[in-house]
Design an enzyme around this catalytic site. Structure first.
Site, PDB file in Angstrom:
ATOM      1  N   GLY A  31     -39.746  57.795   6.007  1.00  0.00           N
ATOM      2  CA  GLY A  31     -41.086  57.228   6.164  1.00  0.00           C
ATOM      3  C   GLY A  31     -41.674  57.584   7.503  1.00  0.00           C
ATOM      4  O   GLY A  31     -41.156  58.452   8.210  1.00  0.00           O
ATOM      5  N   ASN A  32     -42.779  56.936   7.835  1.00  0.00           N
ATOM      6  CA  ASN A  32     -43.389  57.160   9.148  1.00  0.00           C
ATOM      7  C   ASN A  32     -43.974  55.846   9.653  1.00  0.00           C
ATOM      8  O   ASN A  32     -43.969  54.838   8.937  1.00  0.00           O
ATOM      9  CB  ASN A  32     -44.429  58.277   9.076  1.00  0.00           C
ATOM     10  N   ARG A  33     -44.484  55.849  10.865  1.00  0.00           N
ATOM     11  CA  ARG A  33     -44.884  54.592  11.510  1.00  0.00           C
ATOM     12  C   ARG A  33     -46.321  54.171  11.200  1.00  0.00           C
ATOM     13  O   ARG A  33     -46.810  53.200  11.802  1.00  0.00           O
ATOM     14  CB  ARG A  33     -44.681  54.715  13.017  1.00  0.00           C
ATOM     15  N   SER A  34     -47.000  54.845  10.313  1.00  0.00           N
ATOM     16  CA  SER A  34     -48.374  54.445  10.016  1.00  0.00           C
ATOM     17  C   SER A  34     -48.403  53.006   9.487  1.00  0.00           C
ATOM     18  O   SER A  34     -47.644  52.655   8.590  1.00  0.00           O
ATOM     19  CB  SER A  34     -48.964  55.386   8.966  1.00  0.00           C
TER      20      SER A  34
END
Ligand code: CTP
Length: 400
Positions: A202-205
């Site tokens: 995933g990512n931190r958005s």
């Protein structure tokens, strides 16, 4: 404009005196509705003298004029300042135990609250939950600010300054309805690419900026569809927005392809994974199967926005985002220009990110370039403010 100012029982009520003065000076018809507790801090004659309108707290006064709902129905804007923890809880529950409660239930006007309380109360899970619910219902929240509180303690809890509350509140009602009849699709949040049934890349958005753009577009009259990849738990889409939930880049791509043909404006604010796991495991990966190290094969995902640009119908405006780690503003601009050209989008909004900037915060700074690489806007402030700046750029592009 008919403005109702609800005042509840906190010491910050003295600052609301200034707020009422500002509104009256700006020519608004101000009706103050204090709670009984508020009157222990600032008396009724002060409110009457400043607002130049009669002030009551009881639902039993002026019954012939159906005052308990009349104020709410007439209001163009309702501001509750200070909003105590108790009042915010009452609003969440929809309690109508006094004139302010009935007014809030009877109004369809925008409601702005300016919370003020001690830090512990602001952070209590009950208050956090109440704020979440109120935001989901479209209540606008200004503050609280960080600073010294009445007990000499300090932290978030101070009511925002009257000028800031008034500016934020008036901006809401004075927002141009310049996207009336326009259909807009916004993607938001971060995609999650499964590794196995329990793990993902995933990512931190957080989804905050995209959700703010969707809300801002709804405020300006647009019909809005939000294609939501993973959003942080406290990021709730506006109830006026149609939400389509997706998980992976592939799902996001298919959903965008399906909704894009009907959209006049597309804003790709989602943080899309560039790669997904080539063969996600059907069962949970076990350590003993890959002792010492694990290699995952990643396969490049297709560029969704480039596909939308290729299939764009005449008159459709397409906006992309770029979150970049850069050394300075010049590098951000250079990358923004290159990406806008490479993607073929009408506008590209770039922001600088890093370990400690750009993600969880409520604030953002955007540099917006057009297809030719010209800077059409630079905006910083809350994500609501940058959302409106982006939509200003969209509107001015479409009016040519
Ligand atoms: N985007 C997309 N499809 C992808 C990756 C990104 O539509 N597979 C969109 C994003 O929603 C964003 C824009 O493209 O609006 C830029 O995303 P970014 O990740 O910065 O672009 P990349 O093309 O991945 O560029 P790079 O990795 O080289 O920085």
């Amino acid at each position: 404009m008919f403005v109702v100012v609800g005042v509840t029982g906190g010491i910050a009520a003295y600052k609301t005196v200034g707020l009422v003065r500002l509104l009256v000076k700006a020519g608004h018809d101000v009706h103050v509705v204090p709670t009984d507790d508020a009157l222990r801090f600032v008396g009724l004659p002060t409110w009457e003298a400043l607002s130049r309108n009669p002030v009551t707290t009881s639902v039993h006064d002026d019954v012939a004029k159906v005052r308990h709902v009349a104020l709410g129905q007439a209001a163009d804007l309702v501001i509750v300042a200070p909003a105590t923890a108790n009042t915010l809880a009452a609003m969440t529950a929809g309690l109508a135990s006094d004139l302010l409660g009935t007014t809030l239930l009877a109004t369809t006007a925008p409601v702005v609250v300016a919370p003020a309380m001690h830090t512990e109360m602001w952070r209590h899970p009950a208050t956090v939950h109440n704020m979440d619910v109120l935001r989901t219902r479209g209540v606008h929240v200004v503050g609280p600010e960080d600073g010294v509180l009445t007990g000499g303690d300090s932290g978030p809890g101070r009511m925002s300054e009257p000028e800031d509350i008034v500016a934020a509140a008036l901006a809401l009602v004075e927002r141009p309805r310049d996207l009336e009849g326009v259909s807009i699709v916004v993607s938001a949040g971060g995609t999650r690419e499964p590794i196995d049934p329990v793990r993902y890349l995933g990512n931190r958005s957080s989804g905050r900026q995209g959700v703010a753009i969707a809300r801002a577009a709804a405020d300006r009259g647009a019909r809005v569809t939000l294609v939501a990849a993973h959003l942080d738990a406290d990021v709730r889409p506006d109830p006026r927005v149609e939400v389509l939930t997706v998980a992976t880049a592939d799902e996001l791509g298919r959903t965008m392809d399906a909704v894009a043909p009907d959209a006049d404006v597309i804003v790709m604010a989602a943080a899309v994974a560039d790669y997904s796991v080539a063969a996600a495991s059907e069962h949970k990966l076990r350590k003993q199967d890959s002792p010492g190290a694990l290699t995952l094969e990643l396969r490049e995902n297709r560029d969704i926005v480039a596909g939308l640009v290729a299939d764009r119908r005449p008159g459709q405006t397409i906006v992309a985002f770029a979150a970049e780690t850069v050394a300075d503003d010049a590098e951000l601009l250079e990358r923004a220009r290159a990406k806008a050209a490479r993607k073929g989008v009408d506008l590209l909004a770039a922001n600088a990110v890093g370990w400690t900037r750009g993600f969880e915060s409520a604030a953002n700074a955007l540099t917006i370039v057009d297809a030719a690489g010209a800077v059409v806007a630079s905006a910083s402030g809350t994500k609501d403010e940058t959302a409106h700046a982006l939509l200003d750029a969209v509107v001015s592009l479409r009016s040519f």
